[in-house]
Design an enzyme around this catalytic site. Structure first.
Site, short mmCIF file in Angstrom:
data_model
loop_
_atom_site.label_atom_id
_atom_site.label_comp_id
_atom_site.label_asym_id
_atom_site.label_seq_id
_atom_site.Cartn_x
_atom_site.Cartn_y
_atom_site.Cartn_z
N ASP A 204 -9.17 -0.01 5.97
CA ASP A 204 -9.04 -1.07 6.93
C ASP A 204 -7.47 -0.92 7.62
O ASP A 204 -7.24 -1.57 8.48
CB ASP A 204 -8.95 -2.40 6.01
N LYS B 134 0.84 -1.42 -0.11
CA LYS B 134 0.04 -0.06 -0.04
C LYS B 134 0.90 1.24 -0.14
O LYS B 134 0.17 2.47 -0.25
CB LYS B 134 -1.03 0.07 1.16
#
Ligand SMILES: Cc1ncc(COP(=O)(O)O)c(C=O)c1O
Length: 389
Positions: A119, A87
């Site tokens: 998340d 990410k």
């Protein structure tokens, strides 16, 4: 019994469907979805960031033997820019891109606020990217995001706002507050009318498969197991493969938790389909009930199969990675919950003749797995593996 043997008896596929619309053809190179120019710009910008290094492509030879395939390659994203997940590539690159245009119009970075729902891992990338760029970050998390993940985002100076309910609830709150306060939404998922920023997130992820192809030389995978939450990671990986292999693309297989298998449902119905998440998977990054619209355009023609798995392989496989049981030279690998998903799918598929045949996993198969995260939740990681980092 080794953790790997234990996992071999536990990993299980809930469903595996063949995509009736699988028909990659030539990469469309479409700037409204994802183009070569966008991927190449992202790859060269990211390669110039301080600390950039391609992540390792490890050969899990013990797994290849146990599963009866030619080789199993594991792209280990646990070391990406010290953020412990892939990410790091997406959110931070998208912030750099939107902030560039804000500053070029006379704005100051300190007056710019990036907002996102997450998340955990995407928020960490946005928080890190904002800190690097000198702007502000507002991160919306839902009720089930662990405090360890919350703390990791705060450590980069972000404001973290916790919302009751699930991921979709945190996204709704984030969208509405961003509109109210004039913040720039930096989401890793896209929808009609909101495509430009998430497209840059996908472009950032594309460096992963570009690196894989460099690392493999002339060889290419025959199968890629792609963990799917909203489908951004899988799309970013598919981009360079599709461009390189065209209609001969390797089998791209989505792997979702059976508790949030929104891509599998969408492919089955041949339309984006919302899934109601009643229970949260341990693989927190995969817990998304709605696919990204850009991901739909990228994955509908390119996924050969969609499968969903249970959580049963998560703990034994995290232990097997950590204890060095997957390579003959006992390489210890830091793999978080989501990083077990592709391996669990491969193990379950090769131990069932029907799935093995459906997916064409024979002795010639060269299988790519993506280790999307390391110990992004250190408390949970140490509970499961007994290792304190
Ligand atoms: C560790 C990890 N793996 C996989 C995924 C799935 O990526 P995507 O939501 O882009 O499909 C995520 C998403 O948050 C993640 O954090």
């Amino acid at each position: 019994m080794s953790n790997l043997d234990q996992a071999m008896g536990q990993c299980s596929i809930v469903e595996c469907i063949t995509n009736q619309n699988h028909n990659p053809g030539t990469f469309p190179d479409d700037e409204h979805v994802l183009s070569n120019a966008q991927m190449q710009t992202a790859q060269s910008v990211i390669a110039a960031w301080p600390g950039y290094e391609p992540t390792q492509l490890l050969e899990l030879d013990v797994v290849a033997n146990a599963c009866g395939v030619k080789s199993v390659l594991y792209k280990d994203e646990s070391t990406r820019f010290g953020l412990q997940s892939f990410k790091a590539l997406g959110g931070a690159y998208a912030i750099a891109d939107v902030l560039n245009s804000f500053v070029s119009k006379g704005g100051k970075p300190e007056d710019f606020t990036a907002a996102t729902a997450t998340d955990g891992n995407h928020g960490r990338s946005v928080a890190w990217g904002a800190q690097q760029a000198g702007c502000n970050a507002k991160i919306y998390i839902h009720a089930h995001v662990s405090t360890a993940r919350e703390d990791a985002m705060k450590a980069y100076g972000a404001d973290v706002i916790r919302v009751d309910g699930n991921y979709e609830a945190s996204l709704a709150a984030c969208k509405s507050d961003a509109e109210k306060h004039g913040w720039q939404l930096v989401s890793d998922t896209s929808w009609d009318g909101y495509l430009d920023v998430p497209r840059q997130v996908l472009a950032g992820y594309s460096i992963i498969s570009a690196e894989v192809m460099d690392q493999m030389g002339e060889q290419r995978p025959t199968h890629a197991f792609l963990p799917v939450g909203v489908g951004g990671l899988a799309s970013g990986i598919v981009g360079p493969f599709w461009d390189d292999m065209g209609s001969n693309m390797c089998k791209a297989i989505s792997v979702e938790s059976a508790m949030s298998a929104c891509f599998l449902e969408s492919i089955r119905n041949d339309r984006p389909t919302l899934v109601d998440i009643a229970e949260e998977t341990m693989m927190a990054g995969l817990s998304c009930g709605e696919i990204s619209s850009l991901a739909w355009d990228m994955l509908r023609p390119t996924l050969s199969h969609c499968l969903s798995i249970t959580d049963d392989g998560v703990a034994p496989l995290m232990q097997a990675f950590a204890n060095g049981q997957l390579t003959t030279d006992s390489t210890k690998i830091e793999a978080g919950e989501c990083s077990t998903s592709g391996l669990a799918a491969l193990i379950a598929a090769t131990s069932d003749p029907a799935f093995k045949d459906q997916l064409g996993l024979d002795e010639n198969a060269i299988v790519l797995l993506i280790g999307t995260e390391g110990a992004t939740d250190p408390a949970l990681y140490s509970d499961i593996t007994g290792i304190n980092l």
